[in-house]
Design a protein around this motif. Structure first.
Motif, short mmCIF file in Angstrom:
data_model
loop_
_atom_site.label_atom_id
_atom_site.label_comp_id
_atom_site.label_asym_id
_atom_site.label_seq_id
_atom_site.Cartn_x
_atom_site.Cartn_y
_atom_site.Cartn_z
N GLU A 6 0.74 -1.34 -0.14
CA GLU A 6 -0.11 -0.06 0.12
C GLU A 6 1.07 1.27 0.23
O GLU A 6 0.59 2.21 -0.74
CB GLU A 6 -0.87 0.09 1.17
N CYS A 22 2.58 1.67 -3.46
CA CYS A 22 1.50 2.29 -4.29
C CYS A 22 1.43 3.79 -4.23
O CYS A 22 1.37 4.53 -5.13
CB CYS A 22 0.15 1.63 -4.21
N ILE A 60 0.57 5.15 -8.07
CA ILE A 60 -0.34 4.20 -8.83
C ILE A 60 -1.58 4.02 -8.03
O ILE A 60 -1.86 3.84 -6.94
CB ILE A 60 0.52 3.13 -8.99
N LEU A 76 -4.58 2.08 -6.36
CA LEU A 76 -4.76 0.69 -5.53
C LEU A 76 -5.36 -0.40 -6.35
O LEU A 76 -5.33 -1.46 -5.76
CB LEU A 76 -5.54 1.17 -4.24
N LEU A 79 -3.68 -3.57 -6.69
CA LEU A 79 -3.45 -4.36 -5.68
C LEU A 79 -4.60 -5.74 -5.79
O LEU A 79 -4.35 -6.76 -5.45
CB LEU A 79 -3.82 -3.78 -4.30
N LYS A 89 -1.32 -1.94 -15.22
CA LYS A 89 0.24 -1.58 -15.32
C LYS A 89 0.77 -0.73 -16.47
O LYS A 89 -0.04 -0.71 -17.61
CB LYS A 89 1.11 -2.90 -15.05
N LYS A 141 1.95 5.36 -15.38
CA LYS A 141 1.89 6.04 -14.21
C LYS A 141 1.06 7.14 -14.21
O LYS A 141 0.92 7.96 -15.16
CB LYS A 141 3.33 6.49 -13.70
N ARG A 162 4.20 -0.10 -10.87
CA ARG A 162 3.40 -0.96 -10.18
C ARG A 162 4.21 -1.56 -8.81
O ARG A 162 5.36 -1.16 -8.59
CB ARG A 162 3.21 -2.51 -10.86
N PRO A 163 3.62 -2.12 -7.81
CA PRO A 163 4.27 -2.48 -6.76
C PRO A 163 5.07 -3.83 -7.08
O PRO A 163 4.88 -4.33 -7.95
CB PRO A 163 3.10 -2.95 -5.47
#
Ligand SMILES: O=C(O)CCC(=O)C(=O)O
Length: 337
Positions: free
Chosen positions: A162, A165, A170, A172, A175, A186, A189, A217-218
């Motif tokens: 979290e 992000c 970006i 949520l 997720l 993805k 940005k 992305r995470p």
């Protein structure tokens, strides 16, 4: 999707390469200045260096012994625009503030929209008056092989998904997908970046390794591995540069450096800001100690005539960084180690 192909590539891949932006005489002047500066730094006569064994600022200042030869193990030289560097600072300033680099930077810093801010500001082309001086350093061959861990420049490894992000700007919704690297979200940005960062190679360079698209992305489970020096991660790409090539990259792309002590490396490592970024950029820039000398930067050596235009641009960019420093106070450090 941005209308500029360069901006589109940076937004989707997290980096964009421009080939041969330096002419032969500029490349040779820069190589000479870089060689003198590196020799000075290795001998302990330039205090602002990146020392081998430490990845993030602050780096210790070498204390040369007047009676013995000093050899400082470095992997970088900081503060190329600092007037204390002497005549070399003007050679570096011509490259930093010249059209070849800033032409690309301005295109990347322009925008088609407000980047999701919804305030209607920040639309349009980036002008000279929008640019802010930031960092200009040099990454050099260490005496022994050395590696940097996988990192994003402004998000700590300890960040939760979290937090990651939020810091990357970006949505949520990424997720909610099983594998964030495959997410439909993805690849672009949403938040506009008000700075851009680059490596400009003076010698062939293959030290920078990136994971394309990872800025948007995470981290995946594989990328959250306990070994920060993992030798290979899925999708990683070695950035190959020839002398005079430049790579602009999102400093929050997942990346690392792997340095071979047998290969000459002198790559100018710079960043350029946009006035819209102001405070958000303060920590990234000022943690490198630039605030201690930026107001002393003197660009008179850039001269008049055609160079006068570059000098005025340099002075304007410097003044905007000085203002940022005055307004920011104590900014701390982004990462430790
Ligand atoms: O050596 C490189 O090109 C990467 C340097 C880097 O990752 C950094 O300065 O944070």
């Amino acid at each position: 999707m941005p209308t500029s192909p360069l901006r589109a590539e940076l937004a989707t891949q997290g980096f964009t390469i421009q080939r041969a932006i330096l002419g032969p005489s500029e490349l040779s002047a820069l190589r000479e200045a870089a060689a003198r500066t590196t020799a000075r730094a290795r001998s302990g006569r330039w205090p602002d260096v990146r020392t081998v064994g430490k990845q993030f600022p602050p780096w210790p200042k070498p204390k040369p012994d007047a009676d013995t030869d000093t050899h400082v193990p470095i992997w970088g030289v900081q503060g190329l625009l600092n007037r204390d560097l002497g005549p070399e600072a003007a050679v570096f300033a011509r490259a930093y503030f010249g059209d070849a680099v800033l032409g690309v930077a301005r295109e990347l810093l322009g925008a088609d929209d407000d980047g999701g801010a919804g305030d209607g500001k920040g639309i349009g082309e980036c002008r000279d008056e929008d640019l802010v001086m930031e960092l200009f350093n040099m990454l050099v061959r260490p005496d022994t092989d050395f590696e940097l861990e996988w990192h994003r420049d402004d998000v700590p490894r300890s960040a939760s998904v979290e937090e990651e992000c939020a810091r990357l700007g970006i949505p949520l919704s990424v997720l909610r997908t099983e594998d964030p690297s495959q997410s439909q979200e993805k690849g672009e940005k949403r938040k506009r970046d008000f700075h851009t960062q680059y490596n400009l190679a003076l010698y062939p360079d293959s030290s920078l390794i990136v994971i394309p698209g990872s800025h948007a992305r995470p981290r995946t489970e594989a990328e959250r591995v306990p070994d920060p020096y993992a030798p290979a991660l899925p999708g990683q790409l070695v950035v190959y540069l020839e002398p005079g090539d430049i790579v602009f990259y999102d400093n929050n792309i997942l990346h690392r450096g792997v340095y071979d002590c047998t290969k000459e490396r002198m790559s100018l490592h710079g960043s350029v800001g946009h006035v819209g970024g102001a405070r958000a950029r303060a920590r990234n820039v000022l943690q490198h100690g630039v605030g201690g000398w930026v107001d002393q930067c003197d660009f008179a050596a850039l001269g008049g005539g055609e160079d006068g235009r570059i000098r005025r641009r340099a002075e304007g960019m410097r003044d905007r960084l000085v203002k940022l420093g005055r307004e920011s106070g104590d900014v701390g450090f982004s990462l430790t180690g």
